[in-house]
Design an enzyme around this catalytic site. Sequence first.
Site, PDB file in Angstrom:
ATOM      1  N   ASP A 197       0.855  -1.207   0.000  1.00  0.00           N
ATOM      2  CA  ASP A 197       0.000   0.000   0.000  1.00  0.00           C
ATOM      3  C   ASP A 197       0.883   1.247   0.000  1.00  0.00           C
ATOM      4  OD1 ASP A 197       0.227  -1.194   2.968  1.00  0.00           O
ATOM      5  OD2 ASP A 197       0.348   0.988   3.056  1.00  0.00           O
TER       6      ASP A 197
ATOM      7  N   ASP B 167       0.583   3.695   2.290  1.00  0.00           N
ATOM      8  CA  ASP B 167       0.313   4.308   3.582  1.00  0.00           C
ATOM      9  C   ASP B 167      -0.788   5.350   3.390  1.00  0.00           C
ATOM     10  OD1 ASP B 167       1.001   4.034   6.334  1.00  0.00           O
ATOM     11  OD2 ASP B 167       1.880   6.022   6.274  1.00  0.00           O
TER      12      ASP B 167
END
Length: 291
Positions: free
Chosen positions: A210, A212
């Site tokens: 991901d 973040d």
Amino acid sequence: MSKTKIGVIGGSGIYEIDGLQNPKWQQVESPWGTASDELLTGELDGVEMVFLPRHGRGHVHAPSDVPYRANIDALKRLGVTDVISVSACGSFRDAMAPGHFVIVDQFIDRTRQRASSFFSSGCVGHVSLAHPTCPRLSAACAEAARAEGITVHEGGTYLAMEGPQFSTLAESRMYRESWGADVIGMTNMPEAKLAREAELCYASVAMITDYDSWHPDHGEVDVTDIIKTLMGNSAQAKGMVARLPQLLGETRDACPHGCDRALECAILTAPDARDPVLVGKLDAVAGRVLR
Ligand SMILES: CSC[C@H]1O[C@H](OP(=O)(O)O)[C@H](O)[C@@H]1O
Ligand SMILES: Nc1ncnc2[nH]cnc12
């Protein structure tokens, strides 16, 4: 020359490895507590392997409660020479996209409630962490991952946060813009510090799951999305691990970077001032220099 024994610490989404000959899950007693789980031992391409799921099978240990000292002690006790950590991480860089692997070479430690050393009063030791990962082992991981068709970034700074909550937007921006971190996770510290104290070569492979929370084009971190990415990544991570025995070989010379001699001049407490109980607990980790 000594025998190579590869230890793999599997992070979120990796609770076993495949293809081992004579696989056996075994409990290893450690003076530092109980490891995250039993350890899976076996052989691959003539090289001995040990696998430990960091959070335990079924993902039972939170990042703050992983028994990091027991885990590293148990690996050392089994004779492991090289430790590869595989971790799910958020990314602070556009170019380090979900699905890519980053071979971490630096850490910033923001954890605050974990025992982070085997040493303490009664046996004081100070190791260097300037270069916390082993370049030889890291290069092998990069080669193995590339051979699996994975996009690999060699070098990156891993911000270790306490968790279990993900970062605020302000923290995410600060780590990325001011601190120069490249990836973020919750587990590689104190693991890397303890591996160095135990004179183990350590490499950290960050599987990006991901962005973040900093990225304007991506939403905030969502654990469901992380798991989805991990499901795709874990087969590749296992493929990478399966290539390591051939790359590292059955035997090894002394580490050219000195990881296996980190304690050579590290212990300051005079022999007659050492706490015998602590020295006893250090038998596997530091027995080489304490005996
Ligand atoms: C599953 S999201 C958060 C969780 O995943 C990472 O674990 P690991 O480093 O063991 O792969 C991260 O550090 C958090 O513990
Ligand atoms: N964004 C993130 N922050 C901390 N740990 C993570 N593990 C996976 N993604 C993460």
